[in-house]
Design an enzyme around this catalytic site. Structure first.
Site, PDB file in Angstrom:
ATOM      1  N   GLY A  52       0.848  -1.357   0.022  1.00  0.00           N
ATOM      2  CA  GLY A  52       0.070  -0.087  -0.060  1.00  0.00           C
ATOM      3  C   GLY A  52       0.897   1.216  -0.092  1.00  0.00           C
ATOM      4  NE  ARG A  53       3.322   1.891   5.430  1.00  0.00           N
ATOM      5  CZ  ARG A  53       3.592   2.198   6.570  1.00  0.00           C
ATOM      6  NH1 ARG A  53       4.100   3.735   7.033  1.00  0.00           N
ATOM      7  NH2 ARG A  53       3.819   1.477   7.523  1.00  0.00           N
ATOM      8  CE  LYS A  67       6.996  -0.119   6.107  1.00  0.00           C
ATOM      9  NZ  LYS A  67       7.312  -0.989   7.219  1.00  0.00           N
ATOM     10  CG  ASP A  85      -1.156   8.914   3.944  1.00  0.00           C
ATOM     11  OD1 ASP A  85      -0.481   7.851   3.976  1.00  0.00           O
ATOM     12  OD2 ASP A  85      -0.964   9.811   4.755  1.00  0.00           O
ATOM     13  NE  ARG A 138      10.583  -3.678   3.790  1.00  0.00           N
ATOM     14  CZ  ARG A 138       9.181  -3.769   4.331  1.00  0.00           C
ATOM     15  NH1 ARG A 138       9.049  -3.964   5.736  1.00  0.00           N
ATOM     16  NH2 ARG A 138       8.464  -3.974   3.443  1.00  0.00           N
ATOM     17  CG  ASP A 178      -0.288  -8.953   6.072  1.00  0.00           C
ATOM     18  OD1 ASP A 178      -0.906  -9.719   6.811  1.00  0.00           O
ATOM     19  OD2 ASP A 178       0.066  -7.956   6.570  1.00  0.00           O
ATOM     20  CG  ASN A 179       3.136  -7.990   8.737  1.00  0.00           C
ATOM     21  OD1 ASN A 179       3.241  -7.428   7.661  1.00  0.00           O
ATOM     22  ND2 ASN A 179       2.564  -7.467   9.858  1.00  0.00           N
ATOM     23  CG  ASP A 215       6.155  -5.349   7.219  1.00  0.00           C
ATOM     24  OD1 ASP A 215       6.970  -4.817   6.430  1.00  0.00           O
ATOM     25  OD2 ASP A 215       5.075  -5.537   6.516  1.00  0.00           O
TER      26      ASP A 215
HETATM   27  P1  AMP Z   1       1.642  -2.980   8.082  1.00  0.00           P
HETATM   28  O1  AMP Z   1       0.833  -3.187   9.269  1.00  0.00           O
HETATM   29  O2  AMP Z   1       2.577  -1.906   7.841  1.00  0.00           O
HETATM   30  O3  AMP Z   1       2.238  -4.371   7.761  1.00  0.00           O
HETATM   31  O4  AMP Z   1       0.589  -2.764   7.057  1.00  0.00           O
HETATM   32  C1  AMP Z   1      -0.473  -3.653   6.584  1.00  0.00           C
HETATM   33  C2  AMP Z   1      -1.010  -3.237   5.263  1.00  0.00           C
HETATM   34  O5  AMP Z   1      -1.408  -1.897   5.253  1.00  0.00           O
HETATM   35  C3  AMP Z   1       0.349  -3.190   4.116  1.00  0.00           C
HETATM   36  O6  AMP Z   1      -0.241  -3.966   3.051  1.00  0.00           O
HETATM   37  C4  AMP Z   1       0.620  -1.788   3.952  1.00  0.00           C
HETATM   38  O7  AMP Z   1       1.207  -1.691   2.736  1.00  0.00           O
HETATM   39  C5  AMP Z   1      -0.672  -0.970   4.203  1.00  0.00           C
HETATM   40  N1  AMP Z   1      -0.398   0.214   4.642  1.00  0.00           N
HETATM   41  C6  AMP Z   1       0.206   0.675   5.828  1.00  0.00           C
HETATM   42  N2  AMP Z   1       0.098   1.833   6.003  1.00  0.00           N
HETATM   43  C7  AMP Z   1      -0.116   2.617   4.799  1.00  0.00           C
HETATM   44  C8  AMP Z   1      -0.426   3.797   4.202  1.00  0.00           C
HETATM   45  N3  AMP Z   1       0.055   4.771   5.139  1.00  0.00           N
HETATM   46  N4  AMP Z   1      -0.923   3.895   3.133  1.00  0.00           N
HETATM   47  C9  AMP Z   1      -1.337   3.112   2.223  1.00  0.00           C
HETATM   48  N5  AMP Z   1      -1.125   1.583   2.643  1.00  0.00           N
HETATM   49  C10 AMP Z   1      -0.840   1.507   3.830  1.00  0.00           C
HETATM   50 MG    MG Z   2       3.066  -5.684   6.563  1.00  0.00          MG
END
Ligand code: AMP
Ligand code: MG
Length: 437
Positions: free
Chosen positions: A83-84, A104, A116, A167, A243-244, A253
């Site tokens: 997502g980012r 990232k 965002d 990363r 996913d992590n 992550d």
């Molecule tokens: P995480 O908890 O960091 O492993 O994120 C879970 C999912 O949410 C992952 O697929 C990230 O890419 C997405 N994600 C986290 N933060 C953001 C953000 N600010 N904008 C878009 N996607 C995000």
């Molecule tokens: Mg993640």
């Protein structure tokens, strides 16, 4: 930057990723650059580090993509994807090893959902610091190459400084990547992903007759090895969703993760983990749960006969437990200086841990105090203690990065005693972490 970038993931069928340019940061300014890692990657002289590692300028040979994946988040299936994050490509290091280089926090992608696409400075520095600590402790991990301020404001509960973390990972293929293909792909896609992953991480299995069963076995072995290592240093990942969990067996992550100070097996730091699903004591079980999701995704490749495939999968999950238990026991023996192998060792170790819990003893220092002779090698003196990480981040937030650099220097030599960094926090308990979004 030298031109050793390949893009094999971007050559897979379209279901695996979307082409995605990173957003150009308005005023990139590098605040950390990992010279040692850059050297190991053979990046040569990186002239435009701030531009390249913030997304303002692509390195030569890059085909930028965001990867698709799904995940079981707190037990429930969710469609995700980077997502980012934007994968710039795969750097071939002078050693011949292949490493993903990923930005990232470089803006929205088709998988951003309501996010965002940005990241804030402090969580990216936190990921950098803890990743370097894990690396120095000898625990498989992704690493930060750079943290670059973007000059963009990021709106969370308050307005924060935006940053991009670069990363480096041996790959970003996750259990969640298999979850995704199993749910949305064809049988061919599944085979393509499995073959790609085997070639990338377990090349010696490529020609084996039962290569998919062996693949599952190797992933089980690496997960068991990784989680045993976490338990042995008191590391709590905090968000072990599928996913992590990297197929490579690297820690990935770093969001709400933290190291325990006082020993309590129920420790949870993450503010969103209200039921303690990812508490310290649950990590080995969750590793097995995640592996079961991975095995489920692989079932069609294990055997054409569903029942036979299920039997094979169950056997490998048992193998995970055997590996974990063995690694944990031998690791604890080493930490406590127990030589030889006695049938009552596990009981002795558990008694020791129970006593520690009752006394709320400091995990790291109690083991360190046991260290005699060789056992020094197994009991670090310096871990990234929460209060020290927070101190470094508060200073960084004000533009002073010296506190972080001093901490990083101590973390680089975790087996060297340090009066300052070995001290537990002045008040114990109650530390909370927040997802770095
Ligand atoms: P995480 O908890 O960091 O492993 O994120 C879970 C999912 O949410 C992952 O697929 C990230 O890419 C997405 N994600 C986290 N933060 C953001 C953000 N600010 N904008 C878009 N996607 C995000
Ligand atoms: Mg993640």
């Amino acid at each position: 930057m030298s031109r050793n970038l390949e893009n094999t993931y971007a050559a897979l069928p379209e279901i695996f990723f979307r082409k995605q340019m990173p957003e150009a940061a308005p005023a990139p300014h590098a605040v950390v650059f990992n010279e040692e890692l850059a050297k190991g990657l053979g990046l040569g002289d990186v002239k435009d580090a701030a531009e390249i590692f913030s997304g303002a300028k692509l390195p030569p040979g890059s085909v930028p993509i965001s990867q698709a994946y799904a995940g079981h988040q707190f037990g429930y299936f969710t469609m995700l994807g980077d997502g980012r994050a934007v994968l710039l490509g795969e750097q071939i290091a002078p050693s011949g090893e292949r490493f993903d280089i990923q930005l990232k926090g470089s803006g929205r992608t088709p998988f951003s959902r309501r996010g965002d696409g940005y990241a804030a400075l402090l969580p990216m520095l936190r990921e950098y610091i803890v990743g370097e600590a894990m690396f120095a402790l000898g625990i498989p991990t992704t690493r930060g190459l750079a943290v670059v301020l973007t000059g963009r404001e990021v709106v969370r509960e308050e307005v924060l400084q935006g940053a991009v973390l670069t990363r480096v990972a041996s790959s970003h293929i996750r259990v969640g990547t298999f979850d995704y293909i199993s749910e949305f792909g064809t049988p061919d896609d599944l085979r393509i992903l499995a073959d790609y992953t085997i070639r990338r991480h377990f090349a010696r299995l490529e020609n084996a007759a039962d290569k998919y069963v062996l693949f599952l076995r190797e992933v089980a072995r690496r997960q068991a090895d990784l989680i045993a290592k976490w338990q042995l240093v008191g590391f709590i990942h905090g968000v072990m969703n599928t996913d992590n969990m990297a197929i490579s067996g690297e820690t990935i992550d770093y969001g709400p993760c933290a190291f325990m100070d006082a020993y309590d097996p129920d420790t949870v730091f993450s503010s969103i983990d209200t039921h303690g699903r990812y508490a310290y004591k649950n990590q080995p079980k969750i590793g097995a749960w995640n592996l079961a999701r991975f095995a489920e995704a692989l079932l069609p490749l294990l055997d054409a006969d569903e029942e036979k495939a299920a039997v094979l999968a169950r056997r490998e999950i048992e193998f995970y437990w055997d590996c974990f238990n063995q690694n944990w026991l031998s690791g604890m023996r080493a930490k406590l200086g127990i030589t030889g192998e006695n049938p009552d060792d596990a009981d002795r170790i558990n008694d020791f841990l129970e006593e520690m819990a009752a006394k709320k003893s400091d995990f790291t220092n109690t083991f360190r105090a046991q260290a005699k002779g060789d056992a020094k090698k197994y009991n670090p003196a310096v871990i990234p203690r929460n209060h020290r990480v927070e101190e470094a981040l508060s200073a960084a937030d004000e533009g002073d990065f010296s506190v972080m650099h001093e901490l990083l220097a101590a973390l680089r030599n975790p087996f060297e005693d340090s009066e300052k960094y070995s001290q537990p926090p002045p008040t114990c308990c109650g530390y909370q972490t927040f997802c770095g979004t």
